[in-house]
Scaffold this motif. Structure first.
Motif, PDB file in Angstrom:
ATOM      1  N   LYS A  25       0.836  -1.209   0.000  1.00 46.61           N
ATOM      2  CA  LYS A  25       0.000   0.000   0.000  1.00 46.61           C
ATOM      3  C   LYS A  25       0.868   1.255   0.000  1.00 46.61           C
ATOM      4  O   LYS A  25       0.600   2.199  -0.747  1.00 46.61           O
ATOM      5  CB  LYS A  25      -0.926   0.009   1.216  1.00 46.61           C
ATOM      6  CG  LYS A  25      -1.760   1.287   1.297  1.00 46.61           C
ATOM      7  CD  LYS A  25      -3.099   1.053   1.853  1.00 46.61           C
ATOM      8  CE  LYS A  25      -3.911   2.317   1.977  1.00 46.61           C
ATOM      9  NZ  LYS A  25      -4.306   2.877   0.702  1.00 46.61           N
ATOM     10  N   GLN A  31      -4.285  -0.630  -4.265  1.00 42.06           N
ATOM     11  CA  GLN A  31      -5.160   0.478  -3.898  1.00 42.06           C
ATOM     12  C   GLN A  31      -6.294  -0.070  -3.034  1.00 42.06           C
ATOM     13  O   GLN A  31      -7.385  -0.335  -3.520  1.00 42.06           O
ATOM     14  CB  GLN A  31      -5.722   1.151  -5.154  1.00 42.06           C
ATOM     15  CG  GLN A  31      -4.680   1.692  -6.093  1.00 42.06           C
ATOM     16  CD  GLN A  31      -3.852   2.795  -5.468  1.00 42.06           C
ATOM     17  OE1 GLN A  31      -4.370   3.612  -4.714  1.00 42.06           O
ATOM     18  NE2 GLN A  31      -2.561   2.801  -5.764  1.00 42.06           N
ATOM     19  N   CYS A  32      -6.000  -0.289  -1.778  1.00 38.97           N
ATOM     20  CA  CYS A  32      -7.018  -0.797  -0.857  1.00 38.97           C
ATOM     21  C   CYS A  32      -7.083   0.139   0.344  1.00 38.97           C
ATOM     22  O   CYS A  32      -6.237   1.010   0.520  1.00 38.97           O
ATOM     23  CB  CYS A  32      -6.697  -2.222  -0.419  1.00 38.97           C
ATOM     24  SG  CYS A  32      -5.189  -2.368   0.535  1.00 38.97           S
ATOM     25  N   SER A  33      -8.077  -0.071   1.176  1.00 43.31           N
ATOM     26  CA  SER A  33      -8.199   0.765   2.372  1.00 43.31           C
ATOM     27  C   SER A  33      -7.181   0.310   3.425  1.00 43.31           C
ATOM     28  O   SER A  33      -6.684  -0.816   3.398  1.00 43.31           O
ATOM     29  CB  SER A  33      -9.612   0.672   2.928  1.00 43.31           C
ATOM     30  OG  SER A  33      -9.843  -0.628   3.421  1.00 43.31           O
ATOM     31  N   PHE A  36      -8.356  -2.742   5.305  1.00 44.51           N
ATOM     32  CA  PHE A  36      -8.048  -4.013   4.657  1.00 44.51           C
ATOM     33  C   PHE A  36      -6.594  -4.409   4.893  1.00 44.51           C
ATOM     34  O   PHE A  36      -6.288  -5.583   5.099  1.00 44.51           O
ATOM     35  CB  PHE A  36      -8.327  -3.935   3.151  1.00 44.51           C
ATOM     36  CG  PHE A  36      -8.013  -5.209   2.425  1.00 44.51           C
ATOM     37  CD1 PHE A  36      -8.870  -6.291   2.487  1.00 44.51           C
ATOM     38  CD2 PHE A  36      -6.842  -5.326   1.686  1.00 44.51           C
ATOM     39  CE1 PHE A  36      -8.576  -7.467   1.832  1.00 44.51           C
ATOM     40  CE2 PHE A  36      -6.539  -6.497   1.025  1.00 44.51           C
ATOM     41  CZ  PHE A  36      -7.414  -7.574   1.094  1.00 44.51           C
TER      42      PHE A  36
END
Length: 66
Positions: A25, A31-33, A36
């Motif tokens: 990340k 592209q994740c939160s 997550f």
């Protein structure tokens, strides 16, 4: 073997997966939160808390006097 100590605590699979997800990340590869990215760590902590709760309830159950 004198002078060498062995630790039974390690980083674990949850820590490794969390570290990889955070690194990916930060590098912009995924592209994740952030939630997550920290999910493996949260799952690991949840399992440990659940086991602790079960053990505490079992001890309390054993202390009951009939």
């Amino acid at each position: 073997m004198e002078g060498k100590s062995k630790s039974m605590w390690g980083i674990g699979i949850g820590g490794v997966v969390t570290g990889v997800l955070i690194a990916l990340k930060l590098a912009g590869i995924i592209q994740c939160s952030w939630t997550f990215a920290f999910t493996p760590l949260l799952i690991d902590m949840g399992i440990r808390l659940l086991i602790l709760l079960i053990l505490l309830l079992w001890v309390k159950w054993q202390e009951r006097s009939w």
